[in-house]
Scaffold this active site. Structure first.
Site, PDB file in Angstrom:
ATOM      1  CG  MET A 264      42.777   9.369   6.624  1.00 52.36           C
ATOM      2  SD  MET A 264      42.955  11.053   6.030  1.00 52.36           S
ATOM      3  CE  MET A 264      41.177  11.542   5.778  1.00 52.36           C
TER       4      MET A 264
ATOM      5  N   GLY B 177      43.235   8.486  -4.271  1.00 53.98           N
ATOM      6  CA  GLY B 177      44.182   9.344  -3.221  1.00 53.98           C
ATOM      7  C   GLY B 177      45.572   9.500  -4.122  1.00 53.98           C
TER       8      GLY B 177
ATOM      9  CE  LYS C   9      35.590  14.454  -3.651  1.00 55.81           C
ATOM     10  NZ  LYS C   9      34.836  13.905  -2.496  1.00 55.81           N
TER      11      LYS C   9
ATOM     12  CB  THR D 253      37.931  19.316   2.147  1.00 53.55           C
ATOM     13  OG1 THR D 253      37.765  19.613   0.726  1.00 53.55           O
ATOM     14  CG2 THR D 253      37.538  20.292   3.184  1.00 53.55           C
TER      15      THR D 253
ATOM     16  CB  SER E 134      38.718  13.812  -7.234  1.00 59.04           C
ATOM     17  OG  SER E 134      38.403  13.479  -6.045  1.00 59.04           O
TER      18      SER E 134
ATOM     19  CG  HIS F  61      33.816  22.812  -1.036  1.00 56.40           C
ATOM     20  ND1 HIS F  61      35.075  22.255  -0.493  1.00 56.40           N
ATOM     21  CD2 HIS F  61      33.302  21.737  -0.411  1.00 56.40           C
ATOM     22  CE1 HIS F  61      35.092  20.905  -0.263  1.00 56.40           C
ATOM     23  NE2 HIS F  61      34.156  20.437  -0.348  1.00 56.40           N
TER      24      HIS F  61
ATOM     25  NE  ARG G 288      43.535  15.528  -6.116  1.00 58.68           N
ATOM     26  CZ  ARG G 288      43.012  14.411  -6.015  1.00 58.68           C
ATOM     27  NH1 ARG G 288      41.532  14.559  -5.358  1.00 58.68           N
ATOM     28  NH2 ARG G 288      43.526  13.227  -6.080  1.00 58.68           N
TER      29      ARG G 288
END
Ligand code: PPS
Length: 308
Positions: free
Chosen positions: A247, A272, A60, A63, A152, A122, A144
Site C-alpha cells: 500500500m 503501520g 488513524k 480507515t 499516529s 470519522h 485501534r
C-alpha cells in the site's frame, strides 16, 4: 478549543482555502473543525441507500486499510482499471469533508454510479446521518489501541496542513487524554460505537491489531459479514495487495496525490505497526496513561492489544 466562527467564507478558487490549519470549536459537545461541519444540514440529510456501506473509525485507526480491502472485495475483479486510475479517496468519499462549494464528500457520494457505495466517516456514532440507520446499512467500525492511535494522529496532524496545529508531543498527549482533539474523545468514540453495536447487528466491529496479526482471517470475517463469497485465491491476492509495504508503494492508495499532506514531515503510510507508542511515550507518560485508562475504561468490555 476556540469559539465557533460565525460563517465559513470560501473563495471561488477551490485551491486557495486548502492550506490553512483549522481551529477546533465545540460542536454539539465534540471538538470539530469547519471543513467537517460547514455542510452540516447537507450531511445530515444525506440519503443513504440500503446497500451503502459505511466505514467508520476514530481518525488513524485503519480507515484507509479497510477502505482498500472493501474496494478490492467489491470491485477488484470486475473493474481493474479502477485500481490503477482512481485514487482511493475518490472511490471511497469522506462523508463530512467539504473542501470547497464544489468539492464535498456528500457530492462525491451522490455522484457514485457503481454499487455498493463505500463511504468513509470519522463521526462519533451520534453524528451519523439518520438515513444510514433507516436504510439499515451495513457499517464497518475499526478501532485501534489508544496509544498507537494517539501517536499516529499526532504525526498526521503534523503533516496534514489543514489539521489543527498539534503543538508538541507532551501537550498532544494531555489533550488526547482530555478528549480535546478533533472528533473528541477516543474513549467515547470506541465505546459509543461498541454500545450501538450491541443492539444493531448491521455493525461489524473490528480491530486494527487483529488485521496486523492475521489479515486473511479478518478478510474472511468481513466476507462473512458482507455475504461475499470470493475464491481462496482471490482473498489471498487481496490480503497480499493490502499489506503495508504494497500500500505504501501504491500511489492510488497512499495519499501521495493529496495536496494538503507534506510527506517530508511524515508520510501517510508511516509505520503501520502495533507498539510504535513505545518509541514516543516516556515512562512517566505511560504510567499516567495507564492510570487514566483504568479509570476511564473501567466500565468498558473492550480489550485492546498494545503489542503483538
Ligand atoms: S485516516 O487519515 O484517519 O483516514 O487514517 P487511517 O487510514 O485511519 O490510519 C492511518 C494509519 O493506518 C496505517 N495503515 C496501515 N497499517 C498496516 N497495514 C496497512 N496496510 C495499513 N494501511 C494504513 C497507517 O500507516 C497509519 O498508521 P501509522 O501508525 O501512522 O503508520
Amino acid at each position: 478549543i476556540g469559539e465557533k466562527p460565525a460563517v465559513l467564507i470560501m473563495s471561488a478558487d477551490p485551491n486557495k482555502d486548502l492550506f490553512h490549519r483549522e481551529v477546533l470549536f465545540d460542536f454539539h459537545g465534540v471538538p470539530m473543525i469547519q471543513r467537517f461541519t460547514t455542510n452540516w444540514e447537507k450531511i445530515q440529510n444525506f440519503q443513504a441507500r440500503p446497500d451503502d456501506i459505511l466505514i467508520a473509525t476514530y481518525p488513524k485507526a485503519g480507515t484507509t486499510w479497510v477502505s482498500y480491502i472493501l474496494d478490492l472485495l467489491y470491485f477488484g475483479q470486475t473493474s481493474p482499471e479502477r485500481q490503477t486510475s482512481i485514487p482511493l479517496s475518490e472511490r471511497v468519499p469522506f462523508l463530512e469533508l467539504t473542501v470547497s462549494p464544489t468539492n464535498s464528500g456528500v457530492d462525491k457520494a451522490e455522484n457514485i454510479t457503481t454499487s455498493p457505495r463505500l463511504i468513509k466517516t470519522h463521526f462519533p456514532v451520534q453524528f451519523v446521518p439518520k438515513s444510514f440507520w433507516e436504510q439499515n446499512c451495513k457499517i464497518i467500525y475499526v478501532a485501534r489501541n489508544a496509544k498507537d492511535n494517539m501517536v499516529s494522529f499526532f504525526h498526521f496532524d503534523r503533516m496534514a496542513l489543514t489539521q489543527p496545529d498539534p503543538g508538541d508531543w507532551s501537550s498532544y498527549f494531555k489533550r488526547f487524554l482530555e478528549g480535546k482533539l478533533l472528533y473528541g474523545s477516543w474513549y467515547d468514540h470506541v465505546n459509543g460505537w461498541w454500545k450501538k453495536k450491541q443492539t444493531d447487528n448491521k455493525i461489524h466491529y473490528m480491530f486494527y491489531e487483529d488485521m496486523i496479526e492475521d489479515t486473511g482471517h479478518e478478510i474472511d470475517k468481513l466476507c462473512g459479514f458482507l455475504g461475499l463469497s470470493l475464491s481462496v485465491e482471490e482473498k489471498k491476492r487481496i490480503s497480499g495487495g493490502v499489506q503495508f509495504d504494497n500500500m505504501k508503494r501504491n500511489n492510488m492508495v497512499n495519499y501521495s496525490t493529496s495536496q494538503v499532506m507534506d510527506f517530508k514531515i511524515s508520510p501517510f503510510m508511516r509505520k503501520g505497526k502495533v507498539g510504535d507508542w513505545k518509541n514516543h511515550f516516556t515512562v512517566a507518560q505511560n504510567e499516567e496513561f495507564d492510570e487514566d485508562y483504568k479509570q476511564t475504561m473501567k466500565n468498558s468490555p473492550l480489550k485492546f492489544h498494545w503489542e503483538v
